[in-house]
Design an enzyme around this catalytic site. Structure first.
Site, mmCIF file in Angstrom:
data_model
loop_
_atom_site.group_PDB
_atom_site.id
_atom_site.type_symbol
_atom_site.label_atom_id
_atom_site.label_comp_id
_atom_site.label_asym_id
_atom_site.label_seq_id
_atom_site.Cartn_x
_atom_site.Cartn_y
_atom_site.Cartn_z
ATOM 1 N N SER A 1 3.079 -2.355 10.256
ATOM 2 C CA SER A 1 4.526 -2.219 10.473
ATOM 3 C C SER A 1 5.309 -3.505 10.194
ATOM 4 O O SER A 1 6.284 -3.809 10.891
ATOM 5 C CB SER A 1 4.809 -1.694 11.886
ATOM 6 O OG SER A 1 4.203 -0.419 12.049
ATOM 7 N N HIS B 1 -9.707 0.601 4.950
ATOM 8 C CA HIS B 1 -8.383 0.807 5.555
ATOM 9 C C HIS B 1 -8.548 1.698 6.787
ATOM 10 O O HIS B 1 -9.350 2.637 6.787
ATOM 11 C CB HIS B 1 -7.426 1.453 4.543
ATOM 12 C CG HIS B 1 -6.013 1.463 5.026
ATOM 13 N ND1 HIS B 1 -5.553 2.406 5.916
ATOM 14 C CD2 HIS B 1 -4.973 0.634 4.777
ATOM 15 C CE1 HIS B 1 -4.278 2.151 6.185
ATOM 16 N NE2 HIS B 1 -3.904 1.082 5.504
ATOM 17 N N GLY C 1 1.578 1.950 10.552
ATOM 18 C CA GLY C 1 2.418 3.135 10.408
ATOM 19 C C GLY C 1 3.074 3.595 11.699
ATOM 20 O O GLY C 1 3.597 4.707 11.764
ATOM 21 N N GLY D 1 2.793 -1.336 4.273
ATOM 22 C CA GLY D 1 2.771 0.082 3.926
ATOM 23 C C GLY D 1 4.188 0.601 3.716
ATOM 24 O O GLY D 1 4.775 0.451 2.648
ATOM 25 N N GLY D 2 4.747 1.188 4.763
ATOM 26 C CA GLY D 2 6.060 1.842 4.669
ATOM 27 C C GLY D 2 7.129 0.996 4.001
ATOM 28 O O GLY D 2 7.892 1.491 3.158
ATOM 29 N N ASN E 1 0.859 -1.191 0.000
ATOM 30 C CA ASN E 1 0.000 0.000 0.000
ATOM 31 C C ASN E 1 0.891 1.236 0.000
ATOM 32 O O ASN E 1 1.536 1.536 1.006
ATOM 33 C CB ASN E 1 -0.900 -0.026 1.246
ATOM 34 C CG ASN E 1 -1.745 1.224 1.367
ATOM 35 O OD1 ASN E 1 -1.885 1.992 0.404
ATOM 36 N ND2 ASN E 1 -2.309 1.443 2.540
ATOM 37 N N TRP E 2 0.913 1.922 -1.134
ATOM 38 C CA TRP E 2 1.828 3.064 -1.271
ATOM 39 C C TRP E 2 1.226 4.362 -0.733
ATOM 40 O O TRP E 2 1.865 5.414 -0.797
ATOM 41 C CB TRP E 2 2.245 3.222 -2.739
ATOM 42 C CG TRP E 2 3.017 2.048 -3.264
ATOM 43 C CD1 TRP E 2 3.541 1.019 -2.534
ATOM 44 C CD2 TRP E 2 3.360 1.765 -4.634
ATOM 45 N NE1 TRP E 2 4.186 0.117 -3.355
ATOM 46 C CE2 TRP E 2 4.091 0.549 -4.652
ATOM 47 C CE3 TRP E 2 3.126 2.411 -5.849
ATOM 48 C CZ2 TRP E 2 4.580 -0.017 -5.825
ATOM 49 C CZ3 TRP E 2 3.613 1.851 -7.015
ATOM 50 C CH2 TRP E 2 4.331 0.652 -7.012
ATOM 51 N N LYS E 3 0.009 4.308 -0.269
ATOM 52 C CA LYS E 3 -0.652 5.475 0.347
ATOM 53 C C LYS E 3 -0.468 6.721 -0.536
ATOM 54 O O LYS E 3 -0.495 6.614 -1.751
ATOM 55 C CB LYS E 3 -0.114 5.693 1.769
ATOM 56 C CG LYS E 3 -0.144 4.399 2.596
ATOM 57 C CD LYS E 3 0.049 4.631 4.064
ATOM 58 C CE LYS E 3 0.230 3.285 4.768
ATOM 59 N NZ LYS E 3 0.004 3.343 6.181
ATOM 60 N N GLU F 1 -5.492 -5.580 10.368
ATOM 61 C CA GLU F 1 -4.530 -4.503 10.580
ATOM 62 C C GLU F 1 -4.877 -3.774 11.876
ATOM 63 O O GLU F 1 -5.712 -2.842 11.871
ATOM 64 C CB GLU F 1 -4.584 -3.509 9.422
ATOM 65 C CG GLU F 1 -4.235 -4.109 8.076
ATOM 66 C CD GLU F 1 -3.626 -3.065 7.155
ATOM 67 O OE1 GLU F 1 -2.482 -3.255 6.740
ATOM 68 O OE2 GLU F 1 -4.282 -2.049 6.886
ATOM 69 N N GLU G 1 -6.894 4.071 7.954
ATOM 70 C CA GLU G 1 -6.710 5.523 7.761
ATOM 71 C C GLU G 1 -7.977 6.159 7.191
ATOM 72 O O GLU G 1 -8.292 7.307 7.494
ATOM 73 C CB GLU G 1 -5.484 5.781 6.867
ATOM 74 C CG GLU G 1 -4.192 5.517 7.650
ATOM 75 C CD GLU G 1 -2.985 5.145 6.823
ATOM 76 O OE1 GLU G 1 -3.024 5.269 5.582
ATOM 77 O OE2 GLU G 1 -1.990 4.707 7.428
HETATM 78 C C1 PEP Z 1 -0.941 -0.219 5.682
HETATM 79 O O1 PEP Z 1 -0.898 0.886 5.165
HETATM 80 O O2 PEP Z 1 -1.865 -0.986 5.412
HETATM 81 C C2 PEP Z 1 0.124 -0.591 6.609
HETATM 82 C C3 PEP Z 1 0.064 -1.756 7.206
HETATM 83 O O3 PEP Z 1 1.127 0.332 6.808
HETATM 84 P P1 PEP Z 1 2.513 0.070 7.596
HETATM 85 O O4 PEP Z 1 3.106 -1.213 7.037
HETATM 86 O O5 PEP Z 1 3.361 1.256 7.268
HETATM 87 O O6 PEP Z 1 2.185 -0.067 9.012
#
Ligand code: PEP
Length: 248
Positions: free
Chosen positions: A207, A94, A172, A228-229, A9-11, A166, A96
């Site tokens: 994470s 999601h 994040g 994500g990151g 997920n590149w957000k 999640e 966010e």
């Molecule tokens: C996500 O955006 O779904 C996610 C899990 O982000 P991160 O890996 O940065 O926690």
């Protein structure tokens, strides 16, 4: 048994140019197995689809869609628009979006339904906040998030999709659920889905990085990850892909 899957997920990171470059790098280094999906921002989708053309190992998804199919909804993007661009997956619910855009369980269910009607496979994101885990109500929270979707589309349609657990406190933040914490929720979700959910892909997200991925992926009900990151750099992401391939 569910097939292994890793999603990135590149957000709202990068630009159309950098997203196309990242997609090519990921396609270059990732083998045929497991399944990989990247989720660029809306505006980067055409460039990413084009960068991946002819490569079967990486699919493209969107990070959100409208629950409407068409109409006077300024700024919204429908499932049909995404499918026409070459998306085959879409994230719904999601954390966010639940947090910053006040998406309720009911709205997420509408979006899930709209995605399937457009031929997209939804990845339904569920998870509890830190306070809800402190209050030991994480399983009730997750049950309510999944039940709202089952009530809208039926159990079979949910089992045909993908679910990502999640925990909000891990997304994040650099804090990850322990393998035991994640497995406990995944096995709960698997049990809730029953016989129809034996092959449903259940991803963990929150994470994930190259240091913690292996231990998470050895859990029996964790079929892969939503990253994500750590998906923003091809080498790092591929390291996690390798750990999924080599999981014991
Ligand atoms: C996500 O955006 O779904 C996610 C899990 O982000 P991160 O890996 O940065 O926690």
């Amino acid at each position: 048994m569910a097939k292994p899957l890793l999603a990135g997920n590149w957000k709202m990171h990068g630009t159309a140019t950098s997203a196309a470059k990242l997609a090519s790098e990921i396609a270059e280094i990732s083998g045929e197995n497991p399944e990989i999906i990247v989720f660029p921002s809306f505006v980067s989708i055409p460039g990413v689809v084009s960068a991946l053309s002819g490569r079967k190992n990486v699919a493209v998804g969107a990070q959100n869609l409208s629950h409407y199919s068409d109409g006077a909804y300024t700024g919204e993007i429908s499932g049909q628009m995404l499918a026409e661009l070459g998306c085959t997956y879409v994230l719904v619910g999601h954390s966010e979006r639940r947090t910053y855009n006040a998406e309720s369980n009911e709205l997420v269910a509408e979006k899930f339904s709209a995605a399937q009607k457009s031929g997209l496979t939804p990845i339904l994101c569920v998870g509890e906040t830190f306070q809800q885990r402190q209050d030991k109500i994480q399983l009730q929270v997750i049950k309510a998030q999944i039940t709202a979707v089952i009530e809208k589309v039926g159990l079979q349609s949910v089992c045909d999709a993908i679910i990502a657990y999640e925990p909000v406190w891990a997304v994040g933040t650099g804090e990850t659920a322990t393998p035991d914490q994640a497995q406990q929720v995944h096995s709960y979700i698997r049990a809730e889905l029953g016989d129809k959910g034996v092959d449903t892909q259940l991803l963990y997200g929150g994470s994930i990085n190259a240091d913690n991925a292996a231990d998470l992926f050895t859990q029996p009900d964790i079929d892969g990850g939503l990253v994500g990151g750590a998906s923003l750099e091809a080498e790092h992401f591929n390291n996690i892909v390798q750990q999924l391939i080599e999981r014991k």
